[in-house]
Design a protein around this motif. Structure first.
Motif, PDB file in Angstrom:
ATOM      1  N   LEU A  42     -27.193  19.880  33.107  1.00  0.00           N
ATOM      2  CA  LEU A  42     -26.806  18.660  33.813  1.00  0.00           C
ATOM      3  C   LEU A  42     -26.318  17.649  32.780  1.00  0.00           C
ATOM      4  O   LEU A  42     -27.099  17.180  31.945  1.00  0.00           O
ATOM      5  N   SER A  47     -27.332  13.481  28.144  1.00  0.00           N
ATOM      6  CA  SER A  47     -28.387  13.437  29.176  1.00  0.00           C
ATOM      7  C   SER A  47     -29.687  13.976  28.566  1.00  0.00           C
ATOM      8  O   SER A  47     -29.666  14.642  27.522  1.00  0.00           O
ATOM      9  N   PHE A  48     -30.789  13.720  29.246  1.00  0.00           N
ATOM     10  CA  PHE A  48     -32.062  14.296  28.785  1.00  0.00           C
ATOM     11  C   PHE A  48     -32.007  15.817  28.878  1.00  0.00           C
ATOM     12  O   PHE A  48     -32.578  16.522  28.039  1.00  0.00           O
ATOM     13  N   PRO A  86     -33.589  19.768  35.196  1.00  0.00           N
ATOM     14  CA  PRO A  86     -34.927  19.153  35.240  1.00  0.00           C
ATOM     15  C   PRO A  86     -35.677  19.616  36.492  1.00  0.00           C
ATOM     16  O   PRO A  86     -35.060  19.822  37.538  1.00  0.00           O
ATOM     17  N   ASN A  89     -41.059  15.312  36.856  1.00  0.00           N
ATOM     18  CA  ASN A  89     -41.370  14.239  35.906  1.00  0.00           C
ATOM     19  C   ASN A  89     -42.760  13.702  36.202  1.00  0.00           C
ATOM     20  O   ASN A  89     -43.178  13.633  37.369  1.00  0.00           O
ATOM     21  N   VAL A  95     -38.030  16.863  41.040  1.00  0.00           N
ATOM     22  CA  VAL A  95     -36.600  16.524  41.088  1.00  0.00           C
ATOM     23  C   VAL A  95     -36.038  17.249  42.321  1.00  0.00           C
ATOM     24  O   VAL A  95     -35.894  18.478  42.333  1.00  0.00           O
ATOM     25  N   ILE A 118     -40.166  11.544  27.534  1.00  0.00           N
ATOM     26  CA  ILE A 118     -38.975  10.808  28.009  1.00  0.00           C
ATOM     27  C   ILE A 118     -39.150   9.323  27.740  1.00  0.00           C
ATOM     28  O   ILE A 118     -40.090   8.690  28.234  1.00  0.00           O
ATOM     29  N   GLN A 120     -37.130   5.742  28.101  1.00  0.00           N
ATOM     30  CA  GLN A 120     -35.954   5.106  28.729  1.00  0.00           C
ATOM     31  C   GLN A 120     -35.616   3.787  28.028  1.00  0.00           C
ATOM     32  O   GLN A 120     -36.501   3.087  27.535  1.00  0.00           O
ATOM     33  N   HIS A 137     -29.890   7.493  36.734  1.00  0.00           N
ATOM     34  CA  HIS A 137     -30.358   8.590  37.584  1.00  0.00           C
ATOM     35  C   HIS A 137     -31.555   8.073  38.389  1.00  0.00           C
ATOM     36  O   HIS A 137     -32.353   7.285  37.866  1.00  0.00           O
ATOM     37  N   GLN A 139     -34.373   9.263  39.055  1.00  0.00           N
ATOM     38  CA  GLN A 139     -35.657   9.469  38.355  1.00  0.00           C
ATOM     39  C   GLN A 139     -35.869   8.382  37.304  1.00  0.00           C
ATOM     40  O   GLN A 139     -36.965   7.841  37.179  1.00  0.00           O
ATOM     41  N   ALA A 140     -34.822   8.068  36.553  1.00  0.00           N
ATOM     42  CA  ALA A 140     -34.940   7.051  35.493  1.00  0.00           C
ATOM     43  C   ALA A 140     -35.168   5.663  36.107  1.00  0.00           C
ATOM     44  O   ALA A 140     -35.942   4.852  35.565  1.00  0.00           O
ATOM     45  N   SER A 162     -26.638  11.318  36.580  1.00  0.00           N
ATOM     46  CA  SER A 162     -27.510  11.511  35.414  1.00  0.00           C
ATOM     47  C   SER A 162     -27.530  10.207  34.626  1.00  0.00           C
ATOM     48  O   SER A 162     -26.678   9.327  34.839  1.00  0.00           O
ATOM     49  N   THR A 163     -28.464  10.100  33.684  1.00  0.00           N
ATOM     50  CA  THR A 163     -28.554   8.881  32.875  1.00  0.00           C
ATOM     51  C   THR A 163     -27.307   8.758  31.981  1.00  0.00           C
ATOM     52  O   THR A 163     -26.779   7.664  31.788  1.00  0.00           O
ATOM     53  N   SER A 164     -26.820   9.909  31.467  1.00  0.00           N
ATOM     54  CA  SER A 164     -25.648   9.852  30.578  1.00  0.00           C
ATOM     55  C   SER A 164     -24.373   9.538  31.361  1.00  0.00           C
ATOM     56  O   SER A 164     -23.470   8.858  30.851  1.00  0.00           O
ATOM     57  N   THR A 207     -40.966  15.037  31.135  1.00  0.00           N
ATOM     58  CA  THR A 207     -40.227  15.797  32.152  1.00  0.00           C
ATOM     59  C   THR A 207     -40.260  17.279  31.786  1.00  0.00           C
ATOM     60  O   THR A 207     -40.104  17.644  30.620  1.00  0.00           O
ATOM     61  N   PHE A 209     -38.399  20.812  32.151  1.00  0.00           N
ATOM     62  CA  PHE A 209     -37.077  21.399  32.408  1.00  0.00           C
ATOM     63  C   PHE A 209     -37.246  22.908  32.561  1.00  0.00           C
ATOM     64  O   PHE A 209     -38.118  23.505  31.919  1.00  0.00           O
TER      65      PHE A 209
HETATM   66  O1  LIG Z   1     -30.306  12.050  33.912  1.00  0.00           O
HETATM   67  C1  LIG Z   1     -30.631  12.753  32.954  1.00  0.00           C
HETATM   68  O2  LIG Z   1     -30.418  12.438  31.781  1.00  0.00           O
HETATM   69  C2  LIG Z   1     -31.304  13.992  33.238  1.00  0.00           C
HETATM   70  O3  LIG Z   1     -31.287  14.879  32.425  1.00  0.00           O
HETATM   71  C3  LIG Z   1     -32.071  14.108  34.549  1.00  0.00           C
HETATM   72  C4  LIG Z   1     -33.499  13.599  34.484  1.00  0.00           C
HETATM   73  C5  LIG Z   1     -34.305  14.020  35.751  1.00  0.00           C
HETATM   74  O4  LIG Z   1     -33.719  14.459  36.719  1.00  0.00           O
HETATM   75  O5  LIG Z   1     -35.529  13.883  35.717  1.00  0.00           O
HETATM   76  C6  LIG Z   1     -34.182  14.189  33.323  1.00  0.00           C
HETATM   77  C7  LIG Z   1     -35.142  13.521  32.654  1.00  0.00           C
HETATM   78  C8  LIG Z   1     -35.542  12.157  33.019  1.00  0.00           C
HETATM   79  O6  LIG Z   1     -36.728  12.295  33.772  1.00  0.00           O
HETATM   80  C9  LIG Z   1     -34.541  11.470  33.862  1.00  0.00           C
HETATM   81  C10 LIG Z   1     -33.555  12.139  34.467  1.00  0.00           C
END
Ligand SMILES: O=C(O)C(=O)C[C@]1(C(=O)O)C=C[C@@H](O)C=C1
Length: 216
Positions: A42, A47-48, A86, A89, A95, A118, A120, A137, A139-140, A162-164, A207, A209
């Protein structure tokens, strides 16, 4: 004379058989090489999940997808051999798109997993001081809810794939005066300035994966 002729015909037959045999094996090995060894994750980069994939596979094998579902589709359609997505978390829980896809794609199995801490961060284009929207994202956003509620209660939160992807979008749209929640790698890649670090509510945020591949 006749005997000599027979010997050379047998020899030619043997030779032809050997050549055919070699061609067959060469063809098989070519097919093996052309089967993609790539690993989807992803993305985009930063991204994470990219960080997690980098812990398990060499960088040159990694190709990004824009959604978790696309990672499953690439494995299902054999465009890649594996994918990293992922699963769960410690703050945000399961997820959902991964859980859904695991049920939907009966031909895909979980072959391995790994867990990452993780952290942030809130980041902006250098010089942005009046943040209009916060992108990340789901989740974040969930992991950083207390921070946003206390410092930016009135600022809308926009969910991204995604965060990225959120960091990339913020860096490409200075007129929007957005901020992204993402990791330090994404800040570097998309030239954003981190204005708050470790904004997730639990410093022990983790998190899990998974690495998925085809059952066949
Ligand atoms: O958005 C990202 O960077 C991801 O890789 C996804 C994701 C997730 O879905 O949990 C991965 C880790 C973090 O918990 C936040 C986002």
């Amino acid at each position: 004379m006749l005997r000599k002729n027979n010997t050379s015909i047998t020899f030619i037959r043997y030779l032809a058989a050997i050549i055919l045999f070699c061609c067959f094996f060469y063809g098989c090995s070519l097919r093996k090489i052309s089967l993609s060894d790539k690993v989807a994750y992803l993305g985009p980069p930063g991204s994470f999940t990219h960080l997690a994939a980098g812990k398990k596979f060499p960088a040159e094998l990694l190709v990004f997808q824009n959604s978790i579902e696309d990672c499953f589709i690439s494995v299902h359609s054999r465009n890649v051999q594996k994918a990293v997505v992922p699963l769960r978390n410690s703050i945000g829980g399961i997820v959902v798109p991964t859980q859904k896809a695991l049920k939907e794609f009966a031909d895909i199995k979980i072959e391995d997993s790994l867990e990452l801490p993780i952290s942030q961060n809130l980041m902006v284009i250098p010089g942005t001081n009046d943040i209009k929207k916060i992108y990340s994202h789901p989740q974040a956003l969930r992991q950083s809810r207390h921070f946003i509620d206390s410092l930016y209660p009135a600022v809308p939160r926009i969910e991204y794939s995604s965060t990225s992807a959120a960091a990339k979008w913020v860096s490409e749209h200075p007129e929007e005066k957005g901020a992204a929640i993402a990791n330090t790698e994404a800040a570097k890649l998309y030239k954003l300035k981190i204005i708050y670090t470790n904004i997730q509510e639990d410093k022990n945020n983790r998190t899990q994966f998974i690495i998925i591949s085809s059952k066949k």
